[in-house]
Design an enzyme around this catalytic site. Structure first.
Site, mmCIF file in Angstrom:
data_model
loop_
_atom_site.group_PDB
_atom_site.id
_atom_site.type_symbol
_atom_site.label_atom_id
_atom_site.label_comp_id
_atom_site.label_asym_id
_atom_site.label_seq_id
_atom_site.Cartn_x
_atom_site.Cartn_y
_atom_site.Cartn_z
ATOM 1 N N ASP A 82 0.741 -1.245 -0.169
ATOM 2 C CA ASP A 82 0.062 0.077 -0.108
ATOM 3 C C ASP A 82 0.846 1.406 0.036
ATOM 4 O O ASP A 82 1.812 1.371 0.784
ATOM 5 C CB ASP A 82 -0.730 0.045 1.302
ATOM 6 C CG ASP A 82 -1.848 0.921 1.201
ATOM 7 O OD1 ASP A 82 -2.368 1.238 0.198
ATOM 8 O OD2 ASP A 82 -2.512 1.517 2.159
ATOM 9 N N HIS A 211 -9.264 4.853 -1.936
ATOM 10 C CA HIS A 211 -8.696 4.846 -0.448
ATOM 11 C C HIS A 211 -9.542 5.710 0.625
ATOM 12 O O HIS A 211 -10.420 6.339 0.074
ATOM 13 C CB HIS A 211 -7.405 5.465 -0.566
ATOM 14 C CG HIS A 211 -6.350 4.589 -1.460
ATOM 15 N ND1 HIS A 211 -4.913 4.193 -1.027
ATOM 16 C CD2 HIS A 211 -6.293 3.992 -2.469
ATOM 17 C CE1 HIS A 211 -4.456 3.699 -1.859
ATOM 18 N NE2 HIS A 211 -5.131 3.309 -2.932
#
Length: 309
Positions: A82, A211
């Site tokens: 990530d 996100h």
């Protein structure tokens, strides 16, 4: 079953109009709680390692824990980097056995973001690894990702098409109003669904990513505060908005803050009620159970991802 990349996961999610939860992991208990929930719900799963997790736990340790989870459950699990901030970090994670990586060049000029993303894609695809990139900037703070609200920018739909075509990236994280961290909205939460729909229409069949999509569940904020915390009331992304996004081409939804709040709340409650407790298993166990509860709720009631394997 070995680690899987996200290509086939996202194809099925797009066609089925559901999203796959991508949950950030930092230790064994978090991984166990997430995986137990996905196993009960028969859901595919993405486990994410952020910059902060890499520093805290070492990606090799986390990868071995994820491999143990696969051996235990035989779930289709992708191990995802990530917010990789450079080609070098993405390459290192690919070489270490990750099945998916994200290069985050959202703070770079458009052409530089394209150049490095393409470099990551070329290296990753040669190894059978999928790649996510980001276009547009989300406000908020999460680990090493820090963007002031005034510096946030929504994703331009036409630029998104050009970016995907020129990079060959497998999925794209877009900015439509979500925000990293717990303190997301000053007013009423609002996502730019017309923008999302336009991007999805311009990129038919292409998987998009959200996100900063924690909902900041009120019960865990209240529990944290009841046992010594001072977390201000915060408005996260309403879960009905996340469910709507999954029907408009969003195939991956990231969750981190909700996990942190749930685990912290459970541990604080345990230690407040048992102040002489010094066995980590006695307070980390309830933390793990809280993680499982949150993830199971998300998979079943928000992402519509149950019974997809």
């Amino acid at each position: 079953m070995p680690l899987v990349n996200t290509a086939e996961m996202f194809k099925k999610a797009y066609e089925g109009k559901y999203a796959i939860g991508a949950f950030n992991v930092n230790n064994m208990e978090i991984i166990q709680g997430i995986v137990a929930a996905a196993n009960e719900e028969k859901s595919p799963l993405i486990l994410q390692v952020s910059a902060g997790a890499r520093k805290y736990a070492n990606p090799i340790y986390l990868r071995k824990l994820v491999e143990a989870a696969i051996e235990d459950t035989n779930l289709p699990i992708a191990l995802h980097l990530d917010h990789g901030e450079s080609f070098e970090i993405c390459k290192q994670c690919i070489d270490d056995g990750f099945s998916s990586v994200m290069f985050d060049g959202s703070a770079l000029p458009f052409e530089e973001n394209i150049r490095i993303t393409r470099q990551v894609v070329e290296y990753a695809h040669a190894k059978g690894v999928s790649v996510e990139a980001e276009l547009g900037k989300l406000a908020g703070v999460e680990d090493d990702v820090q963007v002031k609200a005034e510096d946030a920018t929504y994703t331009d739909p036409d630029q998104a098409v050009e970016f995907v075509e020129r990079t060959g990236v497998d999925s794209l994280a877009i900015a439509i109003g979500t925000s990293h961290g717990a303190y997301k909205f000053k007013g009423e939460p609002k996502l730019d669904f017309p923008r999302l729909e336009k991007i999805s229409n311009l990129l038919p069949g292409y998987p998009l990513v959200l996100h900063g999509a924690s909902s900041v569940l009120e019960e865990y904020v209240a529990m944290c505060n009841a046992f010594g915390g001072n977390i201000p009331g915060a408005k996260g992304v309403p879960e009905d908005m996340l469910a709507q996004a999954s029907k408009l081409g969003v195939c991956k939804i990231n969750v981190d803050t909700d996990l942190r709040l749930a685990m912290t709340a459970a541990i604080r409650k345990c230690l407040a009620e048992n102040p002489n407790e010094f066995d980590p298993r006695k307070y980390l166990g309830p933390g793990r159970d809280a993680i499982k509860q949150v993830v199971q709720h998300k998979i079943k009631n928000v992402f519509n991802c149950s019974n997809r394997i």
